[in-house]
Motif scaffolding. Structure first.
Motif, PDB file in Angstrom:
ATOM      1  N   UNK A 183      33.602  54.366   6.190  1.00  0.00           N
ATOM      2  CA  UNK A 183      34.988  54.010   6.566  1.00  0.00           C
ATOM      3  C   UNK A 183      35.536  53.213   5.395  1.00  0.00           C
ATOM      4  N   UNK A 184      36.785  53.450   5.045  1.00  0.00           N
ATOM      5  CA  UNK A 184      37.430  52.917   4.152  1.00  0.00           C
ATOM      6  C   UNK A 184      38.761  52.315   4.271  1.00  0.00           C
ATOM      7  N   UNK A 185      39.195  50.900   3.960  1.00  0.00           N
ATOM      8  CA  UNK A 185      40.438  50.607   4.409  1.00  0.00           C
ATOM      9  C   UNK A 185      40.458  48.989   4.099  1.00  0.00           C
ATOM     10  N   UNK A 186      41.156  48.152   4.615  1.00  0.00           N
ATOM     11  CA  UNK A 186      41.276  46.724   4.544  1.00  0.00           C
ATOM     12  C   UNK A 186      40.730  45.783   5.649  1.00  0.00           C
ATOM     13  N   UNK A 187      40.252  44.641   5.359  1.00  0.00           N
ATOM     14  CA  UNK A 187      39.613  43.957   6.313  1.00  0.00           C
ATOM     15  C   UNK A 187      40.522  42.781   7.190  1.00  0.00           C
ATOM     16  N   UNK A 188      41.676  42.996   6.520  1.00  0.00           N
ATOM     17  CA  UNK A 188      42.719  41.982   7.143  1.00  0.00           C
ATOM     18  C   UNK A 188      42.467  41.859   8.577  1.00  0.00           C
ATOM     19  N   UNK A 189      42.872  40.553   9.085  1.00  0.00           N
ATOM     20  CA  UNK A 189      42.839  40.129  10.384  1.00  0.00           C
ATOM     21  C   UNK A 189      43.925  40.559  11.150  1.00  0.00           C
ATOM     22  N   UNK A 190      44.298  41.889  11.122  1.00  0.00           N
ATOM     23  CA  UNK A 190      45.289  42.238  11.887  1.00  0.00           C
ATOM     24  C   UNK A 190      44.848  43.215  13.301  1.00  0.00           C
ATOM     25  N   UNK A 191      45.381  43.149  14.368  1.00  0.00           N
ATOM     26  CA  UNK A 191      45.042  43.748  15.487  1.00  0.00           C
ATOM     27  C   UNK A 191      44.777  45.359  15.302  1.00  0.00           C
ATOM     28  N   UNK A 192      45.633  46.031  14.881  1.00  0.00           N
ATOM     29  CA  UNK A 192      45.243  47.390  14.571  1.00  0.00           C
ATOM     30  C   UNK A 192      44.107  47.681  13.693  1.00  0.00           C
ATOM     31  N   UNK A 218      35.833  47.428   2.853  1.00  0.00           N
ATOM     32  CA  UNK A 218      37.195  46.575   3.525  1.00  0.00           C
ATOM     33  C   UNK A 218      37.699  45.669   2.551  1.00  0.00           C
ATOM     34  N   UNK A 219      38.082  46.093   1.649  1.00  0.00           N
ATOM     35  CA  UNK A 219      38.993  45.312   0.543  1.00  0.00           C
ATOM     36  C   UNK A 219      40.437  45.515   0.504  1.00  0.00           C
ATOM     37  N   UNK A 220      41.071  46.765   0.403  1.00  0.00           N
ATOM     38  CA  UNK A 220      42.298  47.000   0.308  1.00  0.00           C
ATOM     39  C   UNK A 220      42.563  48.425   1.350  1.00  0.00           C
ATOM     40  N   UNK A 221      44.131  48.619   1.245  1.00  0.00           N
ATOM     41  CA  UNK A 221      44.306  49.703   2.136  1.00  0.00           C
ATOM     42  C   UNK A 221      45.328  50.469   1.287  1.00  0.00           C
ATOM     43  N   UNK A 225      42.331  51.730  -4.168  1.00  0.00           N
ATOM     44  CA  UNK A 225      41.018  51.522  -3.596  1.00  0.00           C
ATOM     45  C   UNK A 225      40.289  52.321  -2.882  1.00  0.00           C
ATOM     46  N   UNK A 226      41.067  53.347  -2.170  1.00  0.00           N
ATOM     47  CA  UNK A 226      40.444  54.286  -1.640  1.00  0.00           C
ATOM     48  C   UNK A 226      39.623  55.420  -2.822  1.00  0.00           C
ATOM     49  N   UNK A 227      40.184  55.483  -3.700  1.00  0.00           N
ATOM     50  CA  UNK A 227      39.846  56.363  -4.931  1.00  0.00           C
ATOM     51  C   UNK A 227      38.451  55.454  -5.626  1.00  0.00           C
ATOM     52  N   UNK A 228      38.496  54.166  -5.723  1.00  0.00           N
ATOM     53  CA  UNK A 228      37.533  53.354  -6.342  1.00  0.00           C
ATOM     54  C   UNK A 228      36.373  53.366  -5.330  1.00  0.00           C
ATOM     55  N   UNK A 229      36.452  53.163  -4.188  1.00  0.00           N
ATOM     56  CA  UNK A 229      35.232  52.936  -3.384  1.00  0.00           C
ATOM     57  C   UNK A 229      34.488  54.406  -3.213  1.00  0.00           C
ATOM     58  N   UNK A 230      35.333  55.275  -2.852  1.00  0.00           N
ATOM     59  CA  UNK A 230      34.811  56.625  -2.778  1.00  0.00           C
ATOM     60  C   UNK A 230      34.090  57.137  -3.862  1.00  0.00           C
ATOM     61  N   UNK A 231      34.784  56.942  -4.911  1.00  0.00           N
ATOM     62  CA  UNK A 231      34.110  57.248  -6.313  1.00  0.00           C
ATOM     63  C   UNK A 231      32.739  56.692  -6.602  1.00  0.00           C
ATOM     64  N   UNK A 232      32.469  55.570  -6.139  1.00  0.00           N
ATOM     65  CA  UNK A 232      31.139  54.807  -6.232  1.00  0.00           C
ATOM     66  C   UNK A 232      30.243  55.445  -5.149  1.00  0.00           C
ATOM     67  N   UNK A 233      30.796  55.771  -3.987  1.00  0.00           N
ATOM     68  CA  UNK A 233      29.911  56.572  -2.957  1.00  0.00           C
ATOM     69  C   UNK A 233      29.258  57.569  -3.471  1.00  0.00           C
ATOM     70  N   UNK A 251      47.454  57.153   3.417  1.00  0.00           N
ATOM     71  CA  UNK A 251      47.649  56.988   1.929  1.00  0.00           C
ATOM     72  C   UNK A 251      46.388  56.685   1.367  1.00  0.00           C
ATOM     73  N   UNK A 252      45.338  56.104   1.918  1.00  0.00           N
ATOM     74  CA  UNK A 252      44.016  56.079   1.269  1.00  0.00           C
ATOM     75  C   UNK A 252      43.581  57.466   0.889  1.00  0.00           C
ATOM     76  N   UNK A 253      43.712  58.415   1.786  1.00  0.00           N
ATOM     77  CA  UNK A 253      43.181  59.909   1.606  1.00  0.00           C
ATOM     78  C   UNK A 253      43.488  60.350   0.231  1.00  0.00           C
ATOM     79  N   UNK A 254      44.929  59.832  -0.352  1.00  0.00           N
ATOM     80  CA  UNK A 254      45.157  60.385  -1.906  1.00  0.00           C
ATOM     81  C   UNK A 254      44.146  60.102  -2.713  1.00  0.00           C
ATOM     82  N   UNK A 255      43.572  58.841  -2.825  1.00  0.00           N
ATOM     83  CA  UNK A 255      42.602  58.418  -3.654  1.00  0.00           C
ATOM     84  C   UNK A 255      41.212  58.987  -3.108  1.00  0.00           C
ATOM     85  N   UNK A 256      40.991  59.104  -1.963  1.00  0.00           N
ATOM     86  CA  UNK A 256      39.712  59.906  -1.670  1.00  0.00           C
ATOM     87  C   UNK A 256      39.601  61.415  -2.347  1.00  0.00           C
ATOM     88  N   UNK A 257      41.085  61.865  -2.178  1.00  0.00           N
ATOM     89  CA  UNK A 257      40.915  63.338  -2.690  1.00  0.00           C
ATOM     90  C   UNK A 257      40.530  63.530  -4.256  1.00  0.00           C
TER      91      UNK A 257
END
Length: 341
Positions: A183-192, A218-221, A225-233, A251-257
């Motif tokens: 799971x990759x995304x942001x940890x902000x305290x928003x409901x969604x 859970x750092x950025x959305x 960030x998607x690129x950096x995090x998934x690259x490490x995994x 939008x995160x998917x662009x970095x994951x790709x």
């Protein structure tokens, strides 16, 4: 001299009231008459005098839309659909971006109110410091509708079931044999965002898998960030890296790709990717992105209908409240595939 409603009425041999209602798409006037009036108005060069109208009726036929960040495609697409829905009923939409700032959010609302908007639609930052501010607006009787569950307040809102949407996504990946799902995304305290993370964890539980903190980013959305995090995994050995990634937004998917491509992996053969929102661009990605669709058109139409009902209530109708949740839907494209054995 400027063309007036009376001029159009005289030309068509109807009352000025009929012309006025037709120009507002009032359902009391037949579609045939409405079209006839609009054609004559356009031919005669009619332009409504909005300033005079607001002085007489204390209404501006304008609705404010406050969003989180217009640089994000989700909010620009939402704004477009709200504008389309409003214009069908003769209303203009003014848009302001809070840029994720509670201070700018409050300033935006105050600017809207100083310009005399008739109602306010808000995709809130959900910052605690604005709770009292929105409560005061509600007490003033200003029609306000939220697109998210703002601070769990008892407010008018039309939202989507992000929890269920994420459950659908994880079940889909599970049906393809995936169990190592990140799971990759942001940890902000928003409901969604809280709902999506909860759906991810509960979805894994359904598959008999415990969510691993190592595979939750859970750092950025944003795509970077998607690129950096998934690259490490993906730098880990094949049996220690995820076989699928759930992106908190499309939008995160662009970095994951990009991370997958640089690791020499193919989507979806080596890594399945699933997003959330179903932005217009998803179909143009390579491969087209499997995602969870938020029904933006229905959200916008429900919001504008609420405003129209509230305006009617202010004119003597019954009080109107709205608290509804729309269901998202899984859109399966080509970025997810069965787990390679």
């Amino acid at each position: 001299m400027p063309i007036t409603i009376k001029d159009i009425a005289s030309e068509l041999n109807v009352s000025a009231t009929t012309v006025s209602r037709a120009l507002k798409n009032d359902a009391r006037i037949s579609v045939e008459v409405r079209e006839k009036v609009k054609k004559s108005a356009a031919k005669m060069g009619y332009r409504p005098n909005l300033m005079a109208k607001s002085l007489v009726s204390s209404r501006t036929d304008a609705i404010g839309l406050l969003v989180d960040n217009l640089s994000w495609s989700f909010f620009s697409e939402l704004a477009e659909r709200v504008q389309n829905a409003a214009e069908k009923h003769g209303y203009s939409v003014f848009i302001y971006s809070s840029q994720k700032s509670a201070g700018l959010e409050k300033a935006g609302v105050e600017r809207f109110m100083s310009r005399g908007i008739d109602g306010l639609l808000v995709y809130a930052t959900e910052k605690e410091e604005n709770r009292a501010f929105y409560s005061e607006l509600d007490k003033l009787g200003i029609p306000v509708l939220f697109f998210n569950h703002f601070l769990r307040m008892d407010v008018n809102c039309v939202t989507t079931d992000d929890y269920d949407g994420t459950i659908q996504a994880i079940r889909h990946l599970g049906s393809l044999g995936h169990r190592r799902i990140a799971y990759v995304g942001s940890g902000e305290e928003s409901s969604f965002k809280q709902q999506r993370l909860a759906g991810y964890r509960d979805g894994l539980n359904e598959l008999g898998v415990e969510a691993s903190p190592h595979w939750i980013g859970l750092e950025e959305d944003d795509p970077a960030y998607g690129y950096r995090k998934v690259k490490a995994w993906l730098a880990a050995p094949a049996d220690e890296r995820p076989t699928a990634v759930f992106a908190q937004n499309d939008m995160l998917a662009f970095g994951i790709y990009r991370a997958a491509a640089e690791a020499g992996l193919r989507v979806p053969d080596d890594l399945s990717v699933i997003g959330f929102d179903d932005l217009d661009v998803c179909q143009l990605m390579h491969p087209p992105l499997t995602t969870v669709r938020i029904p933006l058109k229905q959200l916008a139409e429900a919001a504008i209908r609420f405003m129209l009902d509230r305006f009617a209530a202010e004119a003597g109708g019954e009080a109107v409240r709205l608290k509804t949740t729309l269901s998202p839907s899984l859109i399966i494209r080509q970025s997810t595939a069965p787990l390679k054995q």
